[in-house]
Write a protein that holds these residues in place. Structure first.
Motif, short mmCIF file in Angstrom:
data_model
loop_
_atom_site.label_atom_id
_atom_site.label_comp_id
_atom_site.label_asym_id
_atom_site.label_seq_id
_atom_site.Cartn_x
_atom_site.Cartn_y
_atom_site.Cartn_z
N VAL A 1850 31.97 54.27 -49.59
CA VAL A 1850 32.15 52.96 -48.94
C VAL A 1850 32.17 51.90 -50.02
CG1 VAL A 1850 31.05 53.65 -46.79
CG2 VAL A 1850 29.67 52.69 -48.60
N PRO A 1851 32.84 50.79 -49.74
CA PRO A 1851 32.87 49.73 -50.75
C PRO A 1851 31.46 49.19 -50.99
CG PRO A 1851 34.31 49.22 -48.87
CD PRO A 1851 33.58 50.45 -48.53
N ALA A 1852 31.22 48.73 -52.22
CA ALA A 1852 29.88 48.22 -52.57
C ALA A 1852 29.76 46.80 -52.05
CB ALA A 1852 29.72 48.26 -54.08
N ARG A 1853 29.14 46.66 -50.88
CA ARG A 1853 28.99 45.30 -50.34
C ARG A 1853 27.56 45.10 -49.86
NH1 ARG A 1853 34.38 45.43 -46.67
NH2 ARG A 1853 35.90 45.43 -48.36
N LEU A 1854 27.01 43.96 -50.19
CA LEU A 1854 25.64 43.64 -49.79
C LEU A 1854 25.74 42.63 -48.65
CD1 LEU A 1854 22.52 43.41 -50.30
CD2 LEU A 1854 23.07 41.51 -51.80
N THR A 1855 25.01 42.88 -47.57
CA THR A 1855 25.02 41.94 -46.45
C THR A 1855 23.65 41.27 -46.38
OG1 THR A 1855 26.46 43.46 -45.30
CG2 THR A 1855 25.47 41.74 -43.99
N LEU A 1856 23.66 39.94 -46.27
CA LEU A 1856 22.42 39.19 -46.04
C LEU A 1856 22.59 38.44 -44.73
CD1 LEU A 1856 21.74 37.71 -49.60
CD2 LEU A 1856 20.61 39.64 -48.51
N GLN A 1857 21.58 38.55 -43.85
CA GLN A 1857 21.68 37.85 -42.56
C GLN A 1857 20.41 37.04 -42.35
OE1 GLN A 1857 22.08 40.99 -39.68
NE2 GLN A 1857 24.29 41.10 -39.92
N ILE A 1858 20.54 35.90 -41.64
CA ILE A 1858 19.31 35.22 -41.21
C ILE A 1858 19.17 35.36 -39.71
CG2 ILE A 1858 18.40 33.43 -42.72
CD1 ILE A 1858 20.62 31.68 -41.79
N TRP A 1859 17.92 35.55 -39.31
CA TRP A 1859 17.62 35.77 -37.91
C TRP A 1859 16.51 34.81 -37.48
CZ3 TRP A 1859 19.59 39.94 -34.82
CH2 TRP A 1859 20.53 40.73 -35.49
N ASP A 1860 16.45 34.62 -36.17
CA ASP A 1860 15.36 33.84 -35.60
C ASP A 1860 14.48 34.84 -34.85
OD1 ASP A 1860 13.86 31.72 -34.48
OD2 ASP A 1860 15.02 31.98 -32.64
N ALA A 1861 13.22 34.97 -35.23
CA ALA A 1861 12.36 35.97 -34.61
C ALA A 1861 11.87 35.47 -33.26
CB ALA A 1861 11.17 36.25 -35.52
N ASP A 1862 11.97 36.35 -32.24
CA ASP A 1862 11.42 36.01 -30.93
C ASP A 1862 10.41 37.08 -30.57
OD1 ASP A 1862 12.83 33.73 -30.55
OD2 ASP A 1862 14.54 34.71 -29.60
N HIS A 1863 9.30 36.64 -29.89
CA HIS A 1863 8.25 37.63 -29.64
C HIS A 1863 8.55 38.47 -28.43
CE1 HIS A 1863 6.00 36.16 -32.88
NE2 HIS A 1863 6.26 34.93 -32.47
N PHE A 1864 9.11 37.82 -27.42
CA PHE A 1864 9.23 38.57 -26.17
C PHE A 1864 10.66 39.01 -25.90
CE2 PHE A 1864 5.57 35.66 -25.68
CZ PHE A 1864 4.60 36.65 -25.81
N SER A 1865 11.64 38.29 -26.48
CA SER A 1865 13.02 38.71 -26.25
C SER A 1865 13.60 39.20 -27.56
CB SER A 1865 13.84 37.53 -25.72
OG SER A 1865 13.82 36.50 -26.70
N ALA A 1866 14.87 39.63 -27.51
CA ALA A 1866 15.48 40.13 -28.75
C ALA A 1866 15.63 38.98 -29.74
CB ALA A 1866 16.85 40.71 -28.42
N ASP A 1867 15.56 39.36 -31.04
CA ASP A 1867 15.72 38.33 -32.07
C ASP A 1867 17.15 37.77 -32.00
OD1 ASP A 1867 13.26 39.14 -32.75
OD2 ASP A 1867 13.88 40.37 -34.46
N ASP A 1868 17.27 36.49 -32.38
CA ASP A 1868 18.61 35.88 -32.35
C ASP A 1868 19.23 35.90 -33.73
OD1 ASP A 1868 18.16 35.20 -29.73
OD2 ASP A 1868 17.14 33.33 -30.27
N PHE A 1869 20.50 36.30 -33.77
CA PHE A 1869 21.24 36.32 -35.03
C PHE A 1869 21.74 34.90 -35.33
CE2 PHE A 1869 25.53 36.49 -36.89
CZ PHE A 1869 25.23 37.08 -38.10
#
Length: 2023
Positions: A1850-1869
């Motif tokens: 696979v091509p050499a690619r680094l992915t960086l993502q920021i997320w918003d952490a939620d305690h009771f629901s899924a984290d938001d991208f």
């Protein structure tokens, strides 16, 4: 008479010419007009005259630059079938001629013919009248005469007959323009008539000179195949019968003031077989088996990756659907740019029509798993036909745009990058070479769309309006209905029709109209799809609804390309309202219809089924409109009905036919009476037409009461007539019993009484459509014929093909302009649809531009460009054919059925437009009023295969179709000399057509068929040979040649004489239009009947009784006729045919049949002397080398084979091979025999090679045979000793500077041998520059270091070479397209408007791409240049080595021995399967006295004849070393769509299977292995390299294999044993592989080639022959010591060996070849490719070194350390619980592509209020990396059940993502960035400088590679898509990337996150960033104190105040009381 007869007298009349060539014909009626002069013309201009009589018009030639007098002096003649009435008119119009616009009328002259009829001859001078019938000054002088039946004729003024020369001059004047004006006839004087011009007459002023200036053709109408030169230039007898160009040249110079040969053009030179004539149309030689036959197809789709998928954090799967087959990729987790690289193959076995309509759909599905089907993200679809019509049938690395069909307002949903290819049998797909994809994909520039489709496609609605249908057949399927009818007697209509429309994979259907033959729907089916759609066809089908199963009644395809135009003046698809006709199976209903496929639209319909009125419109949608329904479901709505009349006014059409001959009736049908039925629509169909008469549209004459009278399908017996004396239709011939012709065929004895049929029918009058199509077809036919001529001339090497091509282009441009002037009629016709108007406009534009292009092209045609221009003309032809095909039908096609016993047996179908009559000649259908030869064929599937080749019947049929009111001309084209026989009716009814024709004139003829030879016939016996004989049919006689046993190239040399032939009609017409001869070739079988081999047609050369049998026409010359078998060619026939009239004196007048009657052959007459070719003595030398790979014969092995060579009856046998197993070579190498061959090489007979096995008791068995059909390549041609390559005087020096990289040497390619100069190969300036820079030690170029020798390996060399190869291919393409574009631009001066915009856009894109590719200024665009020279390269061939070096057949040829029948398409037997072995040897043919210089050469050995210097063929032991590099695009062998490939090698008895080293689940495996095998030639010389698929259980499957003939390589002069490297070195990666050093090789080559040399010295110089090579003289060894050496210069000499005089040839360089892998189970379809090379070393030479190490590079282990320091400006997602304030709980997630499961998260920075986050967090990513391919290598098990790990790259690619952490629901991208570690934007220094454009590429940021920089720190933007699908900035991250090798990482370990060792300090986060439920008080302090401090203080104070007040108020009363009471 004979002597004066000139070629010009032999002009073939063009279709317009009246048929009157034969001077002796005084028997027919004719009207002749001699137009003399027109005077008192005004102004100056080009004049043309048009004369019209009885609707037939002729044009005169154009007189150029006339002033007041136009001297036409031209004669016109009309053949008259019925006497001229004294009140008929003759009209003459004079025009000003214009090439571009329509001609402008000057005036008209009309003359009543009363006086002419009475006196027979009138001369008139009279004024003309203008349009308004006013008399004008211009007058004309004309002479008219009428030749009545009795032969009385008015006498002409006696002018002297002019001599040869002046006759030529005059003819020439008229001809020059004739050939150029469509519809003009060549000189219209018959050979015998006297010239009408008196001697002293002046030439037209300016006329002649003008024409010479124009440089037009002298030979404008000469005919190939009939011309002979003048007497004074005797012709060599064996030249083929063609136009003698040399003589014409002389003629041209004699006549034409020395025309410039470069501007000369030649009009129709037409071969005999395609003779154009007046009364017969060309028969179609190919018997088409219908197109519905299934074939093998393979669709392969590679899904590489997807990008920019819309949606957050998805788990995408790609689904690929072809037709009904679905395949899925694996699922990739939490990414919207997944990388798959998965390959899918779909195999089909269906007919092409079905295949090309299948839809390929690529869709992306989110989170699909076993339990749920997932949600569709978006899909893309196109039909297979679109892919197949691409160049190479494929799209390579293109991006498909996804859109959501359920939400059309949403816009783009992402891209999928894929390869799509479609292969049919025999297509091989050239895969562009796959190496590392360095250029970052420019998505917009590489969309998966065909050329010319805009990238932004819009949504559109397609409205298919279905109005009504008519003429449906009975479909009484339900038994109930029959019972109902039986019991109640009620006969309801038994068909319940509805219409179903298929388009782009969707279908919609109308309502069902219960029991109706004329259903009315008025509904519209609405499709929603992107426009322009990538599906070419829409299928409309009328179906019958039935309880059990619905069946199709008829199908029509709407081709969207034909009803729209994408140019800038184009139009959206539109159609109708118009009728379309549907054809299918016969109309009689059976429960199981064997032809049901035809109703589904597969194959050619055999009967009219119904017609449907429909319309189509397209509306582009405005997706921003809120009211729009956003789904693409198919809807059905009511449509507004249209009036009856909108499709055209109903007119009465009249179809007339006369059956002139019915022969070749298959003997199966010979016992019952036969009748022929002609139908048009349902009219005339008596057997199974309609259940009841169809009402015609109301006709003007009809009173309301006469309903019953209008019966359209009256039986022919009903003699009743409608009112107004209307005629009943007679649609079939009376039944007649066939008579026997010969063993196979019968004929109907019509003799002089020819039955007629006629049918009246009513159709909407849309003739204009057909007329326009006819004009275009007319132009196209002429063009096609001309191009065939040119090809024939090139093929047979005639001189001056370019002149003919110029003539063709001239005709084309005239034809185009003619269309412009004709097509614009009836513009305001009220029934014209929008499509009619738009098509007319676009046709006029196209033809106008084509006319101009043809003109400009004509000027560019030169001898050396003929082939290229021919290709361009082929494009014109395709375009014309495309334009001529009218999508809106009018009159249905005409069907002719042969019926026996009321059963339909065989049919022919003639398009109605070909029969349509018009008064304008170009609009006339090509078969209208002509005799057409029709071959009837079996319907439907029965006609597939051999049944389809046998003729069921041959008809000579005259047809005429036109409006009833034009009926008077319907007999005009019949052969003259008949009386009409009408039905016994009231004599007053003159208008009735005849029911038969009685021919009173008949002529007696003798036909001589000179059957000389056939070649390359079809092998019909299992021995691989045939026993052919030919059967010749003429009228109702047939004769056979003798049978020649066991040959594919019979030389019959036999004359067949047909006596007592009676031909009906006028003698002179028969001279021009003799009936055709059919020749069928059969294979005689001892058992059963003869097998059909093929068929061809010929036209005899006719000699009338009063012509002399002498040159130029007689004796005829032998000609080649192509033999067809079905659609395929099956050989050629060499023959000549002459038809001789038997005069009053009987046969005594005929030329004597001289020549020996062959005693041995009995009463067989050979071909007479004047016709058979002239022979000379030739010697054929045969080199017998050996036999290879002989298969068993009848289960017995071949043991003692021998080869027999035969040519023209003589031959030679090889010596016997005593033991084939031990040594398959011959011991006597050369033998010869002498033979008489024709002088003309084109007539050389083929040579047969047969191999027989000698068994015990003198028995022989044929093993196999091979036919060398053309000896031309073996004819010895003495070398041209004056050529520079033979010049050995003087020295030529090739100099090579030391240090010069070899690459730059390409500049000395060919050197002129005569110069002595020292040629220096200059190093390019840049290089010198670079050296200077190097000396300075320039600091700014870090990459400039020499690559470290120890780092380089063979793969470095390989990848460098691949880059070079790709670069070369790119340059080739670029230069190719540049050239083409330049030419195109020359041709189409500004005519390609729409293209230009696109081209510019593309160019701009390319430029941009180039800019983006060249990285920053540091390593500017020269960087690749600079890197190149460091690495030595090899040559990578993208194909087999054989194709590059002419199969190594430089002296040893391989002939495949065949056995068994030639397969026809449906047997699937290919050439491969018939090969039973190979014969190796060669031939040399030369005229007998051998040229002296050959035999006098030094060392000439007479036993070897012409084969001097041939190595011995004794067995020899060889070490074979096979290097297998890699395989690409293997066909998947396992269910999972992958394969586990390994290599297997077979050579002789050695069989190596490298099974343990299989490569798991890989379709592009890198093997990198070498194998050593010892073999002894010749026994083991065929090397097979196969790739197998490893299976855990069961046997391994073969994926594909390739076979290499090592022997030819070993013995080839190209020295393919071991490739010559570019440089010589003794160590390192480029070590010399050959045991012989370059100097030794050079010495040996010089010795073998008897070349003087090599002479070494002084150092660095070597001389070979007269070439001197100079170069470096020393080299370094391993220790860096320099040693003197001669090897460099020796190697230079070897690399330029092809320049050495006399013996030079290219030597094979060090290389890698790419060979296709084939699998015998799937013949013809490539299963992948294999890259390899083979070295061979004779064992008697020193042993070679160890094999090169090419094992695959092991990936290097690296560790990437990523520190996330901070984030900033992150979008705030959460609203605060208490305060409603925005904040985010930020964390950062990172991973390397392909390792999603190893993703790493930072801790959470809670409650960031500003979007700032602090982390100081470290990720560690270990990975394996292949630097050469820039890919990360991952090995993992695919699933729990996998046996072993699969390797992914696979091509050499680094992915960086920021997320918003939620305690009771899924984290938001929140946002992400993907960095390609090889080239990513350098980070910004501060958060402020960091912008969104850095990531989207809009900002030019320097790109860096982590592999070079090792450590990078900076700020990068994070992006996400908003609702409108646009990128927005959602945050910024500060990170540091640090790359270490695994060893460095071990030495210097660090901890994950913030752990030991080397821990990062804790981030300094504000106190808000913590978790509230762990510390509630603290949280209250923070939440409340900070922001609300003052507010709280204020509130507290206010509360205190309030409290005080309350207390005050509370205590006030008590206090007051106290006060008051004074308590």
């Amino acid at each position: 008479m004979c002597a004066e007869r000139l070629p010009s007298a032999e002009l073939a009349p063009s279709p317009a010419a009246p048929a009157w060539r034969y001077p002796g014909s005084r028997t027919s009626m004719a009207l002749l007009l001699h137009l003399k002069t027109v005077s008192k013309l005004r102004g100056r201009g080009d004049r043309i005259a048009k004369v019209t009589f009885r609707g037939q018009s002729f044009y005169s030639r154009v007189l150029e630059n006339c002033e007041d007098v136009a001297d036409f002096a031209e004669t016109f003649r009309w053949q008259v079938a019925s006497s001229i009435d004294s009140n008929e008119m003759l009209e003459i119009q004079i025009f000003n001629y214009s090439k571009v616009f329509s001609n402008k009328l000057i005036g008209t002259f009309r003359m009543v013919l009363q006086k002419v009829v009475e006196e027979g001859h009138v001369e008139v001078t009279d004024m003309l009248i203008d349009d308004n019938n006013a008399i004008i000054q211009t007058s004309l002088c004309v002479e008219v005469r009428y030749q009545a039946t009795d032969g009385t004729v008015g006498s002409w003024d006696d002018g002297d007959f002019l001599g040869d020369e002046s006759l030529h001059e005059e003819e020439k004047d008229s001809q020059e323009t004739d050939g150029l004006l469509p519809g003009s006839r060549p000189s219209s004087r018959p050979p015998g008539e006297k010239s009408f011009r008196s001697k002293g007459r002046q030439k037209t002023k300016g006329g002649r000179d003008g024409e010479h200036k124009a440089g037009r053709s002298v030979f404008s109408a000469m005919k190939l195949g009939k011309n002979r030169p003048h007497k004074e230039e005797p012709q060599r007898q064996d030249d083929p019968a063609v136009l003698e160009m040399e003589n014409l040249d002389r003629l041209a110079i004699r006549l034409g003031d020395g025309l410039d040969p470069d501007s000369m053009s030649l009009a129709s030179v037409t071969a005999l077989t395609t003779n154009v004539s007046n009364k017969r149309s060309k028969p179609d030689i190919k018997m088409e088996p219908s197109a519905g036959r299934p074939m093998d197809y393979q669709v392969s789709v590679t899904v590489i990756e997807a990008r920019q998928l819309v949606g957050l954090n998805m788990d995408p799967v790609v689904c690929v659907e072809v037709g009904d087959d679905k395949k899925f990729t694996s699922m990739k987790e939490s990414t919207n740019c997944p990388y798959y690289n998965e390959y899918f193959v779909f195999d089909f076995h269906v007919s092409p029509d079905v295949m090309f309509d299948k839809i390929i759909k690529i869709s992306v599905i989110h989170s699909k798993n076993l339990l749920r089907s997932g949600t569709l993200v978006g899909s893309f679809k196109m039909d297979v036909g679109t892919v197949y019509s691409q160049p190479e049938h494929q799209f390579h690395h293109k991006w498909a745009i996804l859109s959501d069909p359920d939400d059309i307002s949403a816009g783009l949903k992402g891209y999928v990058k894929c390869d799509v290819a479609v292969m049919g049998k025999g297509d091989n797909i050239k895969t562009p070479h796959k190496a590392n994809e360095t250029d970052e994909d420019d998505i917009e520039g590489n969309l998966l769309l065909p050329e010319g489709v805009p990238p932004e496609r819009q949504w559109a609605r397609f409205y298919v309006k279905i109005y009504r249908a008519e003429g449906l057949p009975r479909m009484n399927t339900s038994l109930m209905a029959n019972m109902k009818k039986a019991f109640i007697g009620e006969n309801k209509d038994l068909v319940d029709p509805y219409v179903q429309v298929f388009f782009a994979g969707q279908k919609g259907k109308t309502s069902v109209q219960k029991s109706s033959y004329e259903p009315l729907w008025n509904e519209q089916v609405v499709f929603t799809d992107l426009f322009p759609p990538l599906c070419k066809r829409m299928k409309v089908q009328i179906r019958d609804s039935d309880k059990v199963n619905d069946v199709a009644i008829g199908t029509h395809f709407i081709d969207l390309r034909k009803i729209s135009n994408d140019g800038d003046k184009g139009f959206l698809p539109t159609l109708g309202p118009a009728w379309v006709n549907m054809y299918g199976s016969t109309r009689n209903y059976t429960l199981l219809d064997e032809h049901q496929d035809l109703n589904e639209g597969l194959g050619e319909g055999v009967s009219f089924r119904a017609r449907l009125m429909l319309g189509l419109a397209v509306e582009i949608l405005d997706t921003s409109n809120p009211e729009l329904t956003s789904s693409t479901e198919v809807q059905v709505e009511q449509a507004t009905p249209v009036s009856e009349s909108c499709v055209g006014k109903m007119e009465e059409f009249f179809l007339f036919g006369a059956l002139l001959e019915a022969s070749m009736i298959d003997r199966k049908n010979g016992d019952k009476p036969i009748t022929f039925e002609v139908t048009i629509g349902n009219y005339g169909n008596e057997v199974d037409g309609l259940s009841r008469p169809q009402r015609p549209r109301p006709r003007p004459r009809k009173e309301p009461g006469d309903e019953e009278e209008v019966d359209l399908i009256q039986k022919s017996s009903d003699d009743e007539t409608d009112e107004g004396g209307d005629l009943p239709s007679v649609s079939s011939s009376p039944p007649m019993r066939p008579q026997i012709t010969d063993r196979n065929y019968f004929h109907l004895p019509y003799l002089e009484r020819k039955p007629c049929i006629y049918i009246k029918s009513w159709w909407p009058d849309q003739r204009r459509r057909l007329y326009n199509a006819n004009i275009v077809d007319h132009v196209a036919d002429k063009l096609e014929e001309g191009l065939n001529d040119v090809q024939e001339m090139i093929k047979t090497e005639k001189s001056y093909p370019e002149r003919r091509l110029r003539g063709v282009l001239e005709e084309l441009s005239c034809g185009c302009y003619r269309f412009l002037s004709l097509a614009d009629k009836d513009q305001g016709h009220w029934s014209r649809t929008r499509l009619d108007r738009e098509r007319l406009k676009s046709c006029m534009r196209e033809l106008e531009s084509m006319g101009q292009q043809a003109k400009t092209l004509r000027a560019q045609v030169k001898w050396h460009t003929v082939r290229d221009k021919l290709r361009l003309c082929q494009n014109f032809l395709h375009k014309l054919r495309f334009l001529a095909d009218e999508p809106q039908h009018s009159v249905p096609d005409v069907f002719i059925w042969m019926m026996s016993n009321n059963k339909r047996i065989a049919y022919a179908r003639v398009p109605s437009k070909d029969l349509l009559f018009s008064t304008v000649e170009e609009e006339l259908g090509k078969d209208c009023a002509k005799v057409k030869t029709l071959f009837l064929k079996l319907p439907g599937k029965r006609g597939f295969g051999s049944a389809g080749w046998t003729v069921q019947a041959k008809l000579e049929l005259y047809l005429w179709l036109g409006l009833s009111k034009q009926r008077k001309d319907f007999l005009c084209g019949l052969p003259c000399g008949f009386e009409e026989v009408r039905a016994a009716q009231d004599p007053g009814l003159h208008a009735f057509p005849p029911i038969s024709l009685l021919y009173t004139k008949k002529q007696a003829f003798q036909l001589r068929a000179h059957m000389y030879q056939a070649r390359s016939l079809f092998a019909a016996d299992s021995s691989g040979l045939s026993d052919p004989f030919a059967r010749v049919f003429f009228i109702n006689q047939s004769q056979c040649t003798e049978v020649l046993n066991e040959t594919l190239c019979p030389t019959w040399d036999q004359m067949l004489v047909f006596d007592n032939l009676e031909l009906y009609g006028e003698a002179h017409e028969l001279r021009d239009d003799p009936p055709i001869i059919v020749i069928e070739i059969y294979d005689q079988d001892t058992m059963g009947k003869a097998d059909f081999i093929g068929r061809t047609f010929a036209k005899p050369l006719v000699k009338m009784a009063d012509e002399a049998y002498c040159p130029p026409r007689f004796p005829p010359q032998l000609e080649y006729y192509q033999i067809y078998r079905g659609n395929a060619t099956a050989g050629d026939l060499l023959a000549a045919f002459e038809l001789l009239q038997i005069g009053p004196a009987g046969k005594a007048d005929l030329p004597p049949i001289n020549g020996p009657v062959d005693v041995d052959r009995g009463p067989i007459m050979p071909v007479p002397m004047g016709i058979r070719p002239v022979l000379s003595k030739y010697r054929i030398e045969v080199l017998f080398w050996g036999l290879r790979d002989l298969k068993r014969v009848n289960l017995a092995q071949v043991d003692r084979p021998r080869v027999d060579i035969e040519c023209a009856g003589k031959g030679v046998q090889s010596s016997l091979i005593p033991n084939y197993k031990k040594n398959p070579n011959f011991n006597t190498l050369v033998k010869w025999f002498e033979v008489d061959l024709p002088e003309n090489e084109l007539l050389h007979p083929p040579l047969n090679i047969r191999v027989v096995d000698c068994r015990a008791f003198g028995r022989y068995t044929l093993v196999g045979s091979h036919t060398v059909s053309s000896l031309r390549r073996f004819i010895y041609r003495p070398p041209d000793r004056s050529a520079p390559s033979w010049n050995t005087s003087g020295e030529v020096v090739v100099n090579m500077e030391p240090e010069v990289p070899v690459k730059k040497l390409e500049t000395v390619v060919k050197l002129d041998a005569t110069s002595d100069a020292v040629i220096k190969v200059d190093v390019a300036d840049e290089e010198k520059e670079r050296k200077k820079k190097k000396k300075k030690g320039s600091s700014e170029e870090p990459e400039e270091e020499e690559p470290d020798e120890s780092m380089l390996d063979w793969w470095s060399k390989y990848f460098a070479s691949i880059d070079t190869m790709k670069e070369q291919l790119r340059q080739q393409e670029a230069s190719g397209t540049d050239l083409e574009e330049k030419e195109e631009m020359d041709n189409t001066e500004g005519l390609k408007g729409p293209m230009k915009g696109k081209e510019k856009a593309r160019a701009a894109k390319e430029e941009r791409k180039k800019r983006t590719q060249s990285p920053g200024p540091g390593q500017g665009s020269e960087a690749p240049e600079k890197k190149k020279p460091k690495i030595d390269e090899l040559k990578v061939y993208p194909k087999e080595l054989e194709s590059e070096f002419d199969s190594f057949e430089d002296w040893l040829h391989t002939f495949n021995l065949l056995r068994g029948k030639t397969g026809d398409d449906e047997d699937g037997a290919t050439e491969e399967e018939r090969i039973v072995g190979r014969f190796k040897g060669s031939l040399c043919v030369y005229k007998v006295p051998l040229p002296e210089d050959v035999s006098r050469e030094a060392g000439y050995d007479p036993t070897y004849g012409m084969f001097q210097g041939i190595p011995s063929n004794d067995p020899i032991n060889v070490l074979v070393r096979v290097y297998v590099v890699r395989a690409t695009d293997l066909h998947p062998a396992d269910i999972n769509g992958k394969a586990d490939p390994y290599i297997a090698i077979r050579l002789g008895k050695t069989d190596i299977r490298d099974k343990e080293n299989y490569i798991s689940k890989q379709l592009n495996p890198v093997f990198g292995k070498s194998f050593d095998i010892e073999a002894s030639f010749p026994m083991e010389s065929l090397l097979t390299v196969a790739v197998y698929d490893w299976d855990l259980v069961g046997t391994d499957d073969l994926i594909g294999e390739t076979k290499i003939d090592l022997e030819n390589r070993f013995y080839s002069k190209h020295r393919a044993t071991c490739g010559i490297a570019q440089t010589y070195s003794t160590h390192g990666y480029n070590i010399w592989r050959d045991p012989m050093k370059p100097s030794q090789i050079l010495t040996r080559l010089c010795k073998e080639g008897k070349v003087d040399g090599p002479h070494f010295g002084p150092p660095g110089r070597v001389k070979v022959s007269n070439r001197v090579f100079t170069g470096p003289s020393e080299m370094e060894d391993e220790n860096g010591q320099r040693k003197p050496t001669e090897e460099h210069v020796a190697l230079l000499a070897l690399r330029y060996w092809e320049d050495i005089p006399r013996v030079g040839c290219r030597l094979v360089p060090e290389h890698v070849e790419t060979r296709p892998l084939l699998n015998p189970d799937k013949p013809g379809i490539e299963q992948g490719r294999l890259e390899l090379w083979v070295d061979m070393f004779p064992m008697d030479m020193p042993a070679p070194g160890t094999p090169l190490d090419i094992s695959p590079r092991k990936p290097k282990k690296y560790e990437l350390r990523v520190i996330v320091w901070n984030t900033d400006e992150v979008v705030l997602e959460d609203d605060d619980f208490f305060t409603g304030e925005k904040s985010s709980d930020i964390f950062v997630r990172g991973w390397l592509k392909g390792q999603q499961e190893d993703k790493q998260d930072t801790d959470v920075h809670y409650h960031s209020l500003t979007g700032e986050g602090n982390f100081n967090w470290r990720y560690l990513f270990p990975f394996d990396y292949l630097a050469a391919e820039e890919k990360i290598v991952i090995s993992k098990k695919e699933s729990m059940f996998s046996w072993d790990e699969t390797e992914y790259k696979v091509p050499a690619r680094l992915t960086l993502q920021i997320w918003d952490a939620d305690h009771f629901s899924a984290d938001d991208f929140l946002g992400a960035i993907e960095l390609d570690l090889n080239r990513f934007p350098r980070g910004a220094k501060t958060a402020k400088q960091c912008s969104m454009e850095m990531a989207t590429g809009e900002l030019d940021v320097p790109l860096v590679s982590i592999f070079k920089q090792k450590r990078v720190k900076g700020w990068w933007p994070l992006l996400a898509r908003n609702e409108n699908d646009e990128f927005e900035l959602t945050g910024k991250v500060e990170a540091e990337l640090h790359l270490l090798t695994a060893e460095e990482a071990e030495k210097n370990p660090v901890g994950l996150a913030r752990n030991e060792p080397d821990p990062l300090e804790k981030p300094n986060r504000p106190d808000t960033a913590f978790v509230w439920f762990l510390n509630p008080l603290k949280s209250i302090k923070y939440l409340i104190c900070t922001q609300y401090k003052w507010l709280i203080i204020k509130i507290v104070l206010a509360l205190l105040g309030l409290l005080m007040l309350a207390l005050f108020l509370y205590s006030l009363p008590g206090y007051m009381v106290k006060k008051l009471l004074g308590a």
